[in-house]
Design an enzyme around this catalytic site. Structure first.
Site, PDB file in Angstrom:
ATOM      1  N   ASP A 212     -19.832  16.330   0.036  1.00 52.43           N
ATOM      2  CA  ASP A 212     -18.449  15.872   0.009  1.00 52.43           C
ATOM      3  C   ASP A 212     -18.091  15.360   1.407  1.00 52.43           C
ATOM      4  O   ASP A 212     -18.267  16.083   2.394  1.00 52.43           O
ATOM      5  CB  ASP A 212     -17.553  17.062  -0.362  1.00 52.43           C
ATOM      6  CG  ASP A 212     -16.133  16.630  -0.664  1.00 52.43           C
ATOM      7  OD1 ASP A 212     -15.624  15.701  -0.004  1.00 52.43           O
ATOM      8  OD2 ASP A 212     -15.531  17.233  -1.561  1.00 52.43           O
ATOM      9  N   ILE A 213     -17.591  14.153   1.488  1.00 55.90           N
ATOM     10  CA  ILE A 213     -17.336  13.554   2.803  1.00 55.90           C
ATOM     11  C   ILE A 213     -16.218  14.298   3.558  1.00 55.90           C
ATOM     12  O   ILE A 213     -16.183  14.290   4.792  1.00 55.90           O
ATOM     13  CB  ILE A 213     -17.034  12.042   2.661  1.00 55.90           C
ATOM     14  CG1 ILE A 213     -17.325  11.337   3.988  1.00 55.90           C
ATOM     15  CG2 ILE A 213     -15.620  11.798   2.173  1.00 55.90           C
ATOM     16  CD1 ILE A 213     -17.545   9.858   3.872  1.00 55.90           C
TER      17      ILE A 213
ATOM     18  N   ASN B  33      -8.175   1.163  -0.797  1.00 51.10           N
ATOM     19  CA  ASN B  33      -7.827  -0.105  -1.443  1.00 51.10           C
ATOM     20  C   ASN B  33      -6.926  -0.876  -0.483  1.00 51.10           C
ATOM     21  O   ASN B  33      -6.478  -0.330   0.518  1.00 51.10           O
ATOM     22  CB  ASN B  33      -7.198   0.108  -2.825  1.00 51.10           C
ATOM     23  CG  ASN B  33      -5.936   0.936  -2.747  1.00 51.10           C
ATOM     24  OD1 ASN B  33      -5.022   0.608  -1.995  1.00 51.10           O
ATOM     25  ND2 ASN B  33      -5.892   2.022  -3.497  1.00 51.10           N
TER      26      ASN B  33
ATOM     27  N   TYR C 102     -14.666   0.671  -8.226  1.00 52.32           N
ATOM     28  CA  TYR C 102     -14.885  -0.767  -8.022  1.00 52.32           C
ATOM     29  C   TYR C 102     -16.178  -1.282  -8.659  1.00 52.32           C
ATOM     30  O   TYR C 102     -16.446  -2.480  -8.643  1.00 52.32           O
ATOM     31  CB  TYR C 102     -14.833  -1.112  -6.523  1.00 52.32           C
ATOM     32  CG  TYR C 102     -13.413  -1.190  -5.969  1.00 52.32           C
ATOM     33  CD1 TYR C 102     -12.308  -0.902  -6.760  1.00 52.32           C
ATOM     34  CD2 TYR C 102     -13.183  -1.578  -4.650  1.00 52.32           C
ATOM     35  CE1 TYR C 102     -11.019  -0.975  -6.252  1.00 52.32           C
ATOM     36  CE2 TYR C 102     -11.885  -1.666  -4.138  1.00 52.32           C
ATOM     37  CZ  TYR C 102     -10.808  -1.361  -4.950  1.00 52.32           C
ATOM     38  OH  TYR C 102      -9.529  -1.446  -4.445  1.00 52.32           O
TER      39      TYR C 102
ATOM     40  N   GLY D 285     -10.370   8.709  -6.383  1.00 51.55           N
ATOM     41  CA  GLY D 285     -11.713   8.847  -5.813  1.00 51.55           C
ATOM     42  C   GLY D 285     -11.699   9.418  -4.411  1.00 51.55           C
ATOM     43  O   GLY D 285     -10.912  10.310  -4.078  1.00 51.55           O
ATOM     44  N   VAL D 286     -12.563   8.871  -3.572  1.00 53.36           N
ATOM     45  CA  VAL D 286     -12.731   9.403  -2.225  1.00 53.36           C
ATOM     46  C   VAL D 286     -11.464   9.188  -1.390  1.00 53.36           C
ATOM     47  O   VAL D 286     -11.112  10.009  -0.551  1.00 53.36           O
ATOM     48  CB  VAL D 286     -14.011   8.801  -1.582  1.00 53.36           C
ATOM     49  CG1 VAL D 286     -13.844   7.359  -1.214  1.00 53.36           C
ATOM     50  CG2 VAL D 286     -14.460   9.625  -0.403  1.00 53.36           C
ATOM     51  N   ASP D 287     -10.752   8.104  -1.657  1.00 53.90           N
ATOM     52  CA  ASP D 287      -9.504   7.777  -0.956  1.00 53.90           C
ATOM     53  C   ASP D 287      -8.472   8.904  -1.154  1.00 53.90           C
ATOM     54  O   ASP D 287      -7.915   9.437  -0.175  1.00 53.90           O
ATOM     55  CB  ASP D 287      -8.977   6.451  -1.540  1.00 53.90           C
ATOM     56  CG  ASP D 287      -7.883   5.809  -0.714  1.00 53.90           C
ATOM     57  OD1 ASP D 287      -7.598   6.295   0.395  1.00 53.90           O
ATOM     58  OD2 ASP D 287      -7.319   4.797  -1.180  1.00 53.90           O
TER      59      ASP D 287
ATOM     60  N   THR E  87     -18.857   1.845  -5.138  1.00 50.93           N
ATOM     61  CA  THR E  87     -19.700   2.220  -6.293  1.00 50.93           C
ATOM     62  C   THR E  87     -18.980   3.095  -7.321  1.00 50.93           C
ATOM     63  O   THR E  87     -19.580   3.464  -8.332  1.00 50.93           O
ATOM     64  CB  THR E  87     -20.972   2.960  -5.837  1.00 50.93           C
ATOM     65  OG1 THR E  87     -20.595   4.229  -5.291  1.00 50.93           O
ATOM     66  CG2 THR E  87     -21.745   2.166  -4.812  1.00 50.93           C
ATOM     67  N   GLY E  88     -17.711   3.434  -7.070  1.00 46.29           N
ATOM     68  CA  GLY E  88     -16.953   4.231  -8.028  1.00 46.29           C
ATOM     69  C   GLY E  88     -16.094   3.322  -8.892  1.00 46.29           C
ATOM     70  O   GLY E  88     -16.623   2.533  -9.683  1.00 46.29           O
TER      71      GLY E  88
HETATM   72  P1  ADP Z   1     -14.415   2.476  -4.737  1.00 45.95           P
HETATM   73  O1  ADP Z   1     -13.035   2.145  -5.230  1.00 45.95           O
HETATM   74  O2  ADP Z   1     -14.729   1.811  -3.410  1.00 45.95           O
HETATM   75  O3  ADP Z   1     -15.461   2.263  -5.778  1.00 45.95           O
HETATM   76  P2  ADP Z   1     -14.391   5.371  -5.237  1.00 45.95           P
HETATM   77  O4  ADP Z   1     -13.690   6.396  -4.432  1.00 45.95           O
HETATM   78  O5  ADP Z   1     -13.947   5.154  -6.648  1.00 45.95           O
HETATM   79  O6  ADP Z   1     -14.316   4.024  -4.353  1.00 45.95           O
HETATM   80  O7  ADP Z   1     -15.947   5.697  -5.254  1.00 45.95           O
HETATM   81  C1  ADP Z   1     -16.800   5.475  -4.169  1.00 45.95           C
HETATM   82  C2  ADP Z   1     -17.853   6.556  -4.159  1.00 45.95           C
HETATM   83  O8  ADP Z   1     -17.319   7.726  -3.570  1.00 45.95           O
HETATM   84  C3  ADP Z   1     -18.363   6.967  -5.541  1.00 45.95           C
HETATM   85  O9  ADP Z   1     -19.775   7.074  -5.462  1.00 45.95           O
HETATM   86  C4  ADP Z   1     -17.748   8.354  -5.742  1.00 45.95           C
HETATM   87  O10 ADP Z   1     -18.603   9.183  -6.515  1.00 45.95           O
HETATM   88  C5  ADP Z   1     -17.726   8.844  -4.314  1.00 45.95           C
HETATM   89  N1  ADP Z   1     -16.824   9.976  -3.999  1.00 45.95           N
HETATM   90  C6  ADP Z   1     -15.701  10.389  -4.617  1.00 45.95           C
HETATM   91  N2  ADP Z   1     -15.179  11.456  -3.972  1.00 45.95           N
HETATM   92  C7  ADP Z   1     -16.002  11.708  -2.908  1.00 45.95           C
HETATM   93  C8  ADP Z   1     -16.032  12.667  -1.858  1.00 45.95           C
HETATM   94  N3  ADP Z   1     -15.088  13.614  -1.766  1.00 45.95           N
HETATM   95  N4  ADP Z   1     -17.060  12.622  -0.960  1.00 45.95           N
HETATM   96  C9  ADP Z   1     -18.006  11.670  -1.040  1.00 45.95           C
HETATM   97  N5  ADP Z   1     -18.037  10.740  -1.990  1.00 45.95           N
HETATM   98  C10 ADP Z   1     -17.048  10.757  -2.917  1.00 45.95           C
END
Ligand code: ADP
Length: 188
Positions: free
Chosen positions: A17-18, A31, A134, A39-41, A131-132
């Site tokens: 987890d980042i 975004n 988008y 997601g990660v944002d 990769t999520g």
């Molecule tokens: P995007 O809109 O750029 O595709 P997302 O957040 O939907 O961004 O996904 C980008 C990647 O981040 C995906 O592989 C998702 O599984 C991953 N992700 C989501 N949450 C976390 C986290 N807490 N730590 C690391 N990676 C994450």
């Protein structure tokens, strides 16, 4: 965990987890509104607290009134995160691959690293940008990401010895495996 050294920089891949990373900066797959999202944002804003959003608002007001375009990167505080900074970049939305997606995704990585180098940061963690939600296929995105890292370490003299570690933190085992495959293809 898989890692190698290239031009004095350690490039490492790990599943995790980042939010938990102790690198000086973590990169957010934001975004263009910079106002948070899923997601990660969403995870970064939840864990980092309101000070990140306040600085994003300032950046929108002063620098990017129409939003941050895909491929660009800006930096804010890390708020309550272990990382001192968050570098926000906007990945391209996957539209089949003929709409400049590769170039924009490479720019995300190159510009995020440039921002880190300007701040003289020693370590930075990336998620698998685009990769999520988008939709960028991870088998392709991983190659683009690692090629962009290699290009930066090859071209920017400051990168040599400037950045001690560039880390990719992959949320799923499948994503981690895709990055390991790409790392072997790009660096060997
Ligand atoms: P995007 O809109 O750029 O595709 P997302 O957040 O939907 O961004 O996904 C980008 C990647 O981040 C995906 O592989 C998702 O599984 C991953 N992700 C989501 N949450 C976390 C986290 N807490 N730590 C690391 N990676 C994450």
């Amino acid at each position: 965990m898989y890692s190698l050294d290239y031009n004095c920089t350690k490039i490492s891949l790990l599943q995790g987890d980042i939010i938990d990373q102790e690198t000086e900066a973590i990169v957010n797959a934001a975004n263009s509104s910079l106002m948070g999202g899923g997601g990660v944002d969403g995870a970064i804003h939840r864990a980092g607290g309101a000070s990140i959003m306040l600085q994003c608002l300032q950046i929108r007001k002063k620098e990017w009134p129409n939003g941050l375009p895909a491929g660009e990167a800006v930096i804010t505080t890390g708020g309550n995160l272990r990382a001192r900074y968050v570098i926000h970049t906007v990945g391209p939305i996957w539209k089949g691959g003929s709409s400049g997606e590769e170039e924009k995704l490479a720019s995300c990585h190159e510009n995020s690293l440039r921002v880190a180098l300007v701040k003289k940061l020693k370590s930075v963690s990336f998620p698998a940008i685009s990769t999520g939600a988008y939709g960028y296929p991870v088998s392709l995105a991983s190659n683009v990401a690692l090629k962009a890292v290699k290009k930066t370490l090859d071209s920017e003299p400051v990168a040599k010895g400037g950045l001690h570690e560039i880390r990719f933190v992959l949320f799923t085992l499948g994503d981690y495996e895709a990055y390991v495959t790409a790392m072997k293809a790009v660096f060997h």
